[in-house]
Write a protein that holds these residues in place. Structure first.
Motif, PDB file in Angstrom:
ATOM      1  N   LEU A   1       0.774  -1.164   0.132  1.00 25.04           N
ATOM      2  CA  LEU A   1      -0.021   0.053   0.191  1.00 25.04           C
ATOM      3  C   LEU A   1       0.896   1.343  -0.023  1.00 25.04           C
ATOM      4  N   GLU A   2       1.868   1.020   0.542  1.00 22.65           N
ATOM      5  CA  GLU A   2       2.908   2.351   0.709  1.00 22.65           C
ATOM      6  C   GLU A   2       3.973   2.389  -0.378  1.00 22.65           C
ATOM      7  N   LYS A   3       4.196   1.509  -1.054  1.00 18.71           N
ATOM      8  CA  LYS A   3       5.515   1.473  -1.647  1.00 18.71           C
ATOM      9  C   LYS A   3       5.780   2.581  -2.838  1.00 18.71           C
ATOM     10  N   GLU A   4       4.553   2.915  -3.437  1.00 22.08           N
ATOM     11  CA  GLU A   4       4.641   4.020  -4.377  1.00 22.08           C
ATOM     12  C   GLU A   4       4.942   5.283  -3.632  1.00 22.08           C
ATOM     13  N   ASN A   5       4.484   5.723  -2.455  1.00 26.64           N
ATOM     14  CA  ASN A   5       4.630   6.819  -1.955  1.00 26.64           C
ATOM     15  C   ASN A   5       4.793   6.579  -0.515  1.00 26.64           C
ATOM     16  N   PRO A   6       6.079   5.841  -0.022  1.00 29.49           N
ATOM     17  CA  PRO A   6       6.116   5.777   1.649  1.00 29.49           C
ATOM     18  C   PRO A   6       6.196   6.883   2.311  1.00 29.49           C
ATOM     19  N   ARG A   7       5.267   6.849   3.198  1.00 32.25           N
ATOM     20  CA  ARG A   7       5.198   8.157   4.139  1.00 32.25           C
ATOM     21  C   ARG A   7       6.099   7.827   5.560  1.00 32.25           C
ATOM     22  N   GLU A   8       6.525   6.571   5.533  1.00 27.13           N
ATOM     23  CA  GLU A   8       7.402   6.364   6.562  1.00 27.13           C
ATOM     24  C   GLU A   8       8.748   5.565   5.977  1.00 27.13           C
ATOM     25  N   TRP A   9       9.989   5.778   6.626  1.00 27.53           N
ATOM     26  CA  TRP A   9      11.249   5.229   6.063  1.00 27.53           C
ATOM     27  C   TRP A   9      11.135   3.819   6.015  1.00 27.53           C
TER      28      TRP A   9
END
Length: 249
Positions: free
Chosen positions: A112-120
């Motif tokens: 869910l996050e890989k395209e625009n990760p909010r967390e490092w």
């Protein structure tokens, strides 16, 4: 858990390492360290938003009998933190289960996050260059914080508190006294009372001061609280080695 060790767990989530690889590292820890590592893995699970269905899948993927105490405890207590405090003989079994749960939750969140990760921690740590870049950035930030005069006094105070905490039950030589300093070019926090360090109990002092420093670092360096706390401990460890010739833990 060091930044390198945490990234290794994320690499496990990406399939770079196997459960056996991580458990082999786990076996090298003493019982106290194993307890801490279990709680740290539990914390990584929580930040990846686990689902109840992950429990059954984790048990099925593990090498354990579903009737094993660790499996039944995970089923009944779900994601409660006290499940990591089973008898010592169960620690490796709990670790295996938690690792399987982590991988399921992490992979789902990563997609869910890989395209625009909010967390490092949702970076693609299957790529060595990203691992090295993350570690380099961590070292760079730690160096900046160590050399930042605005936090110098707070780090000196925290280092002394950590040293006292580490040696309070040890029979050893008297505590080394750092070279006196009469001037610091730093900006203090309004909410921190230096006089309070001599009044309140040591552990409360540490908690209060660490929370304040963590918030200050997070704001100044524009990093999340978790990373700020980790970097703070890295800097304290450096002070511990330089001042008292020992490590933080």
């Amino acid at each position: 858990m060091s930044i390198e060790e945490e990234i290794t767990i994320y690499q496990f989530g990406h399939g770079v390492y196997s459960v056996s690889d991580i458990l082999e590292q786990f076996r090298q820890l003493n019982e106290g360290e194993k307890r801490m590592r279990l709680y740290e893995i539990y914390s990584l699970i929580q930040q990846s938003n686990p689902a109840d269905t992950d429990i059954e899948q984790a048990i099925a993927s593990s090498s354990l009998d579903p009737t094993n105490e660790s499996c039944t405890t995970l089923k009944t207590q779900r994601f409660q933190p006290h499940m990591v405090f089973l008898p010592d003989g169960e620690s490796e079994k709990i670790a295996e289960l938690l690792l399987h749960v982590f991988k399921l939750a992490y992979q789902r969140s990563y997609e869910l996050e890989k395209e625009n990760p909010r967390e490092w921690w949702y970076a693609d740590f299957s790529k060595p260059d990203i691992v090295q870049a993350t570690l380099a950035r961590h070292r760079e930030l730690a160096d900046e914080m160590y050399n930042n005069p605005s936090f110098r006094f707070e780090f000196v105070a925290l280092t002394k508190l950590w040293y006292k905490r580490k040696t309070v039950r040890e029979v050893s030589e008297p505590e080394p006294v750092p070279e006196p300093q009469t001037h610091f070019d730093f900006v203090t926090y309004d909410e921190i009372s230096i006089e309070g360090l001599a009044t309140y109990k040591r552990d409360y002092d540490m908690m209060y001061l660490q929370n304040s420093v963590t918030k200050g670092l997070a704001k100044q360096y524009e990093v999340d609280i978790d990373l700020a706390r980790r970097l703070m401990l890295t800097v304290i460890d450096r002070h511990m080695q330089e001042t008292y010739h020992t490590t933080l833990l």
